[in-house]
Design a protein around this motif. Structure first.
Motif, mmCIF file in Angstrom:
data_model
loop_
_atom_site.group_PDB
_atom_site.id
_atom_site.type_symbol
_atom_site.label_atom_id
_atom_site.label_comp_id
_atom_site.label_asym_id
_atom_site.label_seq_id
_atom_site.Cartn_x
_atom_site.Cartn_y
_atom_site.Cartn_z
ATOM 1 N N SER A 39 -23.548 -32.732 -15.948
ATOM 2 C CA SER A 39 -22.771 -33.469 -16.673
ATOM 3 C C SER A 39 -23.378 -32.826 -17.887
ATOM 4 O O SER A 39 -24.177 -32.687 -18.829
ATOM 5 N N ARG A 40 -22.414 -32.173 -19.057
ATOM 6 C CA ARG A 40 -22.007 -31.589 -19.904
ATOM 7 C C ARG A 40 -22.036 -32.513 -21.415
ATOM 8 O O ARG A 40 -21.619 -32.016 -22.489
ATOM 9 N N GLY A 41 -21.298 -33.852 -20.642
ATOM 10 C CA GLY A 41 -20.802 -34.460 -21.438
ATOM 11 C C GLY A 41 -19.662 -34.668 -21.908
ATOM 12 O O GLY A 41 -19.732 -35.877 -23.173
ATOM 13 N N PHE A 42 -19.006 -34.135 -21.571
ATOM 14 C CA PHE A 42 -17.462 -33.558 -22.522
ATOM 15 C C PHE A 42 -16.650 -34.003 -20.751
ATOM 16 O O PHE A 42 -16.796 -33.519 -19.854
ATOM 17 N N ALA A 43 -15.609 -34.189 -21.376
ATOM 18 C CA ALA A 43 -14.272 -33.834 -20.051
ATOM 19 C C ALA A 43 -13.005 -33.615 -20.737
ATOM 20 O O ALA A 43 -12.467 -34.052 -21.842
ATOM 21 N N PHE A 44 -12.127 -33.001 -19.793
ATOM 22 C CA PHE A 44 -10.847 -32.833 -20.123
ATOM 23 C C PHE A 44 -9.533 -33.835 -19.030
ATOM 24 O O PHE A 44 -10.171 -34.278 -17.969
ATOM 25 N N LEU A 45 -8.397 -34.286 -19.652
ATOM 26 C CA LEU A 45 -7.918 -35.333 -18.748
ATOM 27 C C LEU A 45 -6.191 -35.532 -19.068
ATOM 28 O O LEU A 45 -6.829 -35.011 -20.860
ATOM 29 N N THR A 46 -5.501 -35.144 -18.292
ATOM 30 C CA THR A 46 -4.081 -35.092 -18.543
ATOM 31 C C THR A 46 -3.467 -36.309 -17.811
ATOM 32 O O THR A 46 -3.680 -36.863 -17.205
ATOM 33 N N PHE A 47 -2.679 -36.718 -19.186
ATOM 34 C CA PHE A 47 -1.668 -37.707 -18.365
ATOM 35 C C PHE A 47 -0.134 -37.299 -18.503
ATOM 36 O O PHE A 47 -0.087 -36.036 -18.768
ATOM 37 N N ASP A 48 0.301 -37.935 -17.520
ATOM 38 C CA ASP A 48 1.972 -37.561 -16.901
ATOM 39 C C ASP A 48 2.705 -37.685 -18.253
ATOM 40 O O ASP A 48 3.600 -36.836 -18.590
ATOM 41 N N GLU A 49 2.349 -39.340 -19.471
ATOM 42 C CA GLU A 49 3.000 -38.837 -20.251
ATOM 43 C C GLU A 49 2.661 -38.676 -21.167
ATOM 44 O O GLU A 49 1.814 -39.332 -21.808
ATOM 45 N N PRO A 50 2.774 -37.887 -22.589
ATOM 46 C CA PRO A 50 2.621 -37.700 -23.925
ATOM 47 C C PRO A 50 2.206 -39.464 -24.612
ATOM 48 O O PRO A 50 1.465 -39.123 -24.743
ATOM 49 N N GLU A 51 2.912 -40.278 -24.632
ATOM 50 C CA GLU A 51 2.740 -41.391 -25.338
ATOM 51 C C GLU A 51 1.275 -42.102 -24.998
ATOM 52 O O GLU A 51 1.078 -42.868 -25.734
ATOM 53 N N SER A 52 0.966 -42.147 -23.368
ATOM 54 C CA SER A 52 -0.093 -42.694 -23.453
ATOM 55 C C SER A 52 -1.258 -41.906 -24.147
ATOM 56 O O SER A 52 -2.264 -42.791 -24.406
ATOM 57 N N VAL A 53 -1.448 -40.243 -24.746
ATOM 58 C CA VAL A 53 -2.568 -39.946 -25.636
ATOM 59 C C VAL A 53 -2.670 -40.533 -26.616
ATOM 60 O O VAL A 53 -3.644 -41.280 -27.443
ATOM 61 N N ASN A 54 -1.423 -41.551 -28.007
ATOM 62 C CA ASN A 54 -1.295 -42.096 -28.445
ATOM 63 C C ASN A 54 -1.901 -43.193 -28.210
ATOM 64 O O ASN A 54 -2.064 -44.115 -29.145
ATOM 65 N N ALA A 55 -1.826 -44.073 -26.987
ATOM 66 C CA ALA A 55 -1.782 -44.914 -26.945
ATOM 67 C C ALA A 55 -3.620 -45.002 -26.762
ATOM 68 O O ALA A 55 -4.474 -45.827 -27.164
ATOM 69 N N VAL A 56 -4.515 -43.794 -26.581
ATOM 70 C CA VAL A 56 -5.781 -44.159 -26.157
ATOM 71 C C VAL A 56 -6.615 -43.609 -27.782
ATOM 72 O O VAL A 56 -7.215 -44.530 -28.016
ATOM 73 N N THR A 57 -5.757 -42.692 -28.942
ATOM 74 C CA THR A 57 -6.185 -42.079 -29.951
ATOM 75 C C THR A 57 -5.989 -43.623 -30.683
ATOM 76 O O THR A 57 -5.647 -44.832 -30.789
ATOM 77 N N GLY A 58 -7.018 -43.368 -31.930
ATOM 78 C CA GLY A 58 -6.741 -45.166 -32.518
ATOM 79 C C GLY A 58 -7.370 -46.567 -32.359
ATOM 80 O O GLY A 58 -7.555 -47.046 -32.884
ATOM 81 N N ARG A 59 -8.380 -46.203 -31.216
ATOM 82 C CA ARG A 59 -9.154 -47.385 -31.084
ATOM 83 C C ARG A 59 -10.954 -46.577 -30.401
ATOM 84 O O ARG A 59 -11.266 -45.370 -29.688
ATOM 85 N N GLU A 60 -11.360 -47.457 -30.762
ATOM 86 C CA GLU A 60 -12.630 -47.627 -29.683
ATOM 87 C C GLU A 60 -12.771 -47.413 -28.754
ATOM 88 O O GLU A 60 -12.056 -48.533 -27.332
ATOM 89 N N HIS A 61 -13.395 -46.704 -27.838
ATOM 90 C CA HIS A 61 -13.451 -46.741 -25.732
ATOM 91 C C HIS A 61 -15.193 -46.576 -25.504
ATOM 92 O O HIS A 61 -16.018 -46.065 -26.292
ATOM 93 N N VAL A 62 -15.568 -47.018 -24.651
ATOM 94 C CA VAL A 62 -16.790 -47.616 -24.328
ATOM 95 C C VAL A 62 -17.037 -47.248 -23.042
ATOM 96 O O VAL A 62 -16.120 -47.922 -22.055
ATOM 97 N N LEU A 63 -17.765 -46.423 -22.004
ATOM 98 C CA LEU A 63 -17.896 -46.047 -20.598
ATOM 99 C C LEU A 63 -19.265 -46.305 -20.323
ATOM 100 O O LEU A 63 -19.596 -45.415 -21.129
ATOM 101 N N ASP A 64 -18.913 -46.349 -19.012
ATOM 102 C CA ASP A 64 -20.961 -46.535 -18.920
ATOM 103 C C ASP A 64 -22.001 -46.403 -19.997
ATOM 104 O O ASP A 64 -22.842 -46.402 -19.945
ATOM 105 N N GLY A 65 -21.478 -47.844 -21.160
ATOM 106 C CA GLY A 65 -22.385 -47.936 -21.463
ATOM 107 C C GLY A 65 -22.186 -47.571 -23.249
ATOM 108 O O GLY A 65 -23.128 -47.125 -24.105
ATOM 109 N N LYS A 66 -21.836 -46.123 -22.916
ATOM 110 C CA LYS A 66 -21.603 -45.119 -24.247
ATOM 111 C C LYS A 66 -19.918 -44.696 -24.860
ATOM 112 O O LYS A 66 -19.377 -45.034 -23.925
#
Length: 155
Positions: A39-66
């Motif tokens: 892994s290079r430590g980053f990924a790209f992800l696409t949602f079906d709906e653009p509104e989903s991106v807004n739901a993700v941004t603006g908050r903190e996220h933790v995955l696999d302890g990081k």
């Protein structure tokens, strides 16, 4: 979306897909890897709906302890229309106003920033200049002899 700051052990795109599914239907998910498959430590992800991106941004996220850093990805075409440029080799006396004045000969400057050390307040010797458009970038990008405040700068 660009998902930065992934744990190096995050190698399963399905786990990433599952986590982000809480914000909407995930269309595609790819963890970027080096030629050896790590892994290079980053990924790209696409949602079906653009509104989903807004739901993700603006908050903190933790995955696999990081803590991870999801951002709206900038399409490749927009990178080609870049209007923000790195300026290196700035004199210690250079400030945002002198940068703006200098670069205004190449087009309308919408922002000029000199990066400073938080603790000392001194210039780090580099900054960024942003233009309204990129029409004249060939006049200053990679050119030698650009003198700002009696010091040669690199763009």
């Amino acid at each position: 979306m660009f998902i930065g700051g992934l744990n190096w052990d995050t190698t399963d795109a399905e786990g990433l897909r599952t986590y982000f599914s809480q914000f909407g239907k995930v269309d595609a998910c790819t963890i970027m890897r080096d030629p050896d498959g790590r892994s290079r430590g980053f990924a790209f992800l696409t949602f079906d709906e653009p509104e989903s991106v807004n739901a993700v941004t603006g908050r903190e996220h933790v995955l696999d302890g990081k803590a991870i850093d999801p951002k709206r990805a900038i399409p490749r075409e927009e990178h080609l229309r870049n209007t923000r440029y790195f300026v290196g080799g700035l004199a210690p006396t250079t400030n945002a106003d002198t940068m703006r004045e200098f670069f205004s000969r190449f087009g309308k400057v919408v922002d000029a920033t000199v990066m400073v050390d938080r603790e000392s307040g001194r210039s780090k010797g580099f900054g960024f200049v942003t233009f309204e458009d990129s029409n004249n970038s060939d006049e200053f990008v990679g050119k030698l002899g650009l003198m700002l405040d009696d010091k040669q700068v690199r763009v």
